[in-house]
Design an enzyme around this catalytic site. Structure first.
Site, PDB file in Angstrom:
ATOM      1  N   CYS A   1      -8.166  30.141 -22.143  1.00 54.41           N
ATOM      2  CA  CYS A   1      -8.145  30.859 -20.868  1.00 54.41           C
ATOM      3  C   CYS A   1      -9.567  31.231 -20.426  1.00 54.41           C
ATOM      4  CB  CYS A   1      -7.237  32.081 -20.963  1.00 54.41           C
ATOM      5  SG  CYS A   1      -6.696  32.712 -19.351  1.00 54.41           S
TER       6      CYS A   1
ATOM      7  N   HIS B   1      -1.930  30.132 -23.690  1.00 54.64           N
ATOM      8  CA  HIS B   1      -1.842  31.205 -24.678  1.00 54.64           C
ATOM      9  C   HIS B   1      -0.680  30.914 -25.630  1.00 54.64           C
ATOM     10  CE1 HIS B   1      -4.738  33.896 -22.820  1.00 54.64           C
ATOM     11  NE2 HIS B   1      -4.169  33.678 -21.653  1.00 54.64           N
TER      12      HIS B   1
END
Length: 505
Positions: free
Chosen positions: A328, A436
């Site tokens: 991310c 994630h």
């Protein structure tokens, strides 16, 4: 109509989240439908539900303990700090906007109908709702228009159990002092006290407990021992950041000032002979086998922090011989540039670490989705991951575009709309993704550790690790077993007004 019980604490990190998870598990084991609820959570560890909405991970853990699919009804308000005096405000899983602390303090009373609506909706399916407070109910400067502690308990008419942390010391003063600072009506709502994280011989504690019950006028319904259980921490007060010991395979995570979703790396901590160290200086970095760049709530600011303290230069140099993996915000930092035309973070443009041929533009809207997929054909030290299945979720404000020479790390399918897309990038031993939870799935984490061991010329036999989801379930059961032993569950059921059969687990 559901029954409810609320766990409040004398301070942050007194153990409220874990106790709520354990009670949810016990109620589920005893045949009840239990659901967690926290009206307002402040956390940088968040999760995306199946319907693409954002909530705090603490309530995700509690939902899983209750055997439920996580829902934003369990956490209708999430605050994600962007700096020391402001947060992104998320309501019912959607971004409302950024507010400084004073503005939010004034605004939050408008959210009471949102909280009540979420709670009422939970009542339609739950026999018992286990509510978690935040911080302490005795924070007298914040009590006006309270929506998360005694104000919420009154709103839903819930009895309260107050928990104190004896491991930090001063637990008797914590509990008595908190009671003294409550209004008379609030004191009456407290139906019992819990002493948490106790180490040692309880008989030595008994005289203090007797005096506590006399002075506080409340029964002590449990003395919970310090537990060795592998369940996610509250993000801001985790003790895992303090671990510095190195194991056979050493993994270093860059500890950004605004680090988010560090739970992405929990899986590695469960593997034999693997150390996961959180580092915030070049001196702490050492010579790890892999460097992980986690998510960040302020990607540009955290990249500047790395640049100023020398970690950026150190990571770039080590990438020549060490695996570097970004997720991310960490993935965005690895690219050539980050631009912020809408002032989502700090505005302007910043040069990236230039380890991957990508450019990122921060957008107004947040991407929130669960995904599945597979790794592409990878090069470098992690080539054995090629073709392995992926599962996780995306939660980011930016869009990254790959240049011609950049290869995607995976091909993903959006669970919500079924659309396929390429994700991430890699070059030699540098890898990046938006996903994630990517290391939680299947054999990905053990496979990475085997690759790192092979590179060092050593044989790694960590055994066949337990499936992550199965391991997680064993930890919830272990937690419930401890709480059954040390909590007066008959008293708690009486408080709820619920008949139950004693179950031997």
């Amino acid at each position: 109509m559901s029954k409810s019980i609320m766990i409040q604490g004398t301070m942050s990190n007194a153990g409220k989240s874990l106790l709520v998870a354990g009670l949810c598990r016990i109620f589920m084991q005893d045949g009840f439908s239990a659901a967690p609820f926290k009206s307002q959570n402040m956390a940088l560890n968040s999760y995306i539900t199946k319907d693409g909405l954002e909530m705090g991970r603490a309530q995700v853990i509690q939902a899983q303990a209750a055997g439920l699919e996580p829902s934003v009804l369990m956490n209708p308000i999430l605050l994600k700090p962007t700096n020391d005096i402001g947060s992104q405000v998320i309501v019912n899983g959607e971004v409302l906007g950024n507010m400084n602390a004073r503005d939010y303090f004034t605004y939050k009373k408008k959210l009471v109908p949102v909280i009540k609506a979420a709670y009422d909706k939970l009542q339609e399916t739950a026999d018992i709702i286990v509510i978690e407070g935040a911080g302490s109910p005795a924070e007298i400067n914040l009590k006006e228009n309270d929506i998360v502690n005694m104000g919420l308990a009154k709103l839903v008419d819930a009895p309260v159990l107050l928990v104190g942390d004896i491991d930090r010391g001063g637990v008797f003063a914590q509990l008595i002092g908190t009671l003294m600072l409550l209004e008379k009506e609030e004191q009456e709502r407290v139906k019992g006290l819990i002493i948490n994280k106790f180490r040692g011989d309880k008989t030595i504690l008994d005289p203090g407990i007797s005096m506590l019950e006399v002075k506080g006028g409340k029964p002590v319904v449990g003395v919970i021992p310090y537990m060795d259980i592998s369940i996610e921490d509250e993000d801001s007060l985790t003790t895992r950041f303090e671990k510095k010991e190195k194991a056979l395979i050493d993994i270093a995570v860059i500890r950004f000032p605004r680090i988010s979703n560090f739970t992405d790396f929990d899986r590695f901590e469960q593997l034999k002979d693997v150390s996961v160290r959180y580092v915030k200086s070049v001196a702490e970095l050492g010579s790890p086998d892999m460097i992980l760049l986690p998510g960040s709530k302020n990607t540009m600011g955290d990249l500047k922090w790395m640049r100023q303290n020398g970690l950026e230069a150190a990571v770039k140099k080590m990438s020549e011989s060490c695996v570097v993996f970004g997720i991310c915000g960490g993935y965005q930092m690895l690219g050539k540039s980050i631009s912020d035309p809408f002032c989502t973070e700090e505005g302007g443009n910043i040069r990236g670490m230039e380890l991957l041929a990508i450019d990122t533009v921060l957008k107004k809207d947040k991407i929130r989705t669960q995904v599945t997929g597979r790794f592409c054909s990878l090069g470098g030290e992690l080539s054995s991951l090629s073709g392995m299945e992926i599962e996780g979720y995306e939660i980011h404000m930016g869009v990254s575009s790959r240049e011609a020479e950049a290869s995607p790390i995976s091909v993903l399918t959006d669970k919500k709309d079924g659309a396929d897309k390429a994700d991430g990038a890699f070059l030699t031993n540098v890898y990046g993704t938006y996903v994630h939870g990517i290391f939680d799935h299947g054999e990905i984490a053990p496979a990475i550790v085997r690759c790192l061991a092979e590179k060092k010329g050593i044989s790694y036999d960590g055994g066949r690790p337990m499936d992550h989801k199965i391991f997680r379930e064993t930890q919830y059961d272990k937690l419930a077993k401890v709480l059954r032993e040390y909590l007066d569950m008959d008293y708690i059921y009486d408080l709820l007004g619920v008949e139950h059969k004693r179950v031997d687990w």
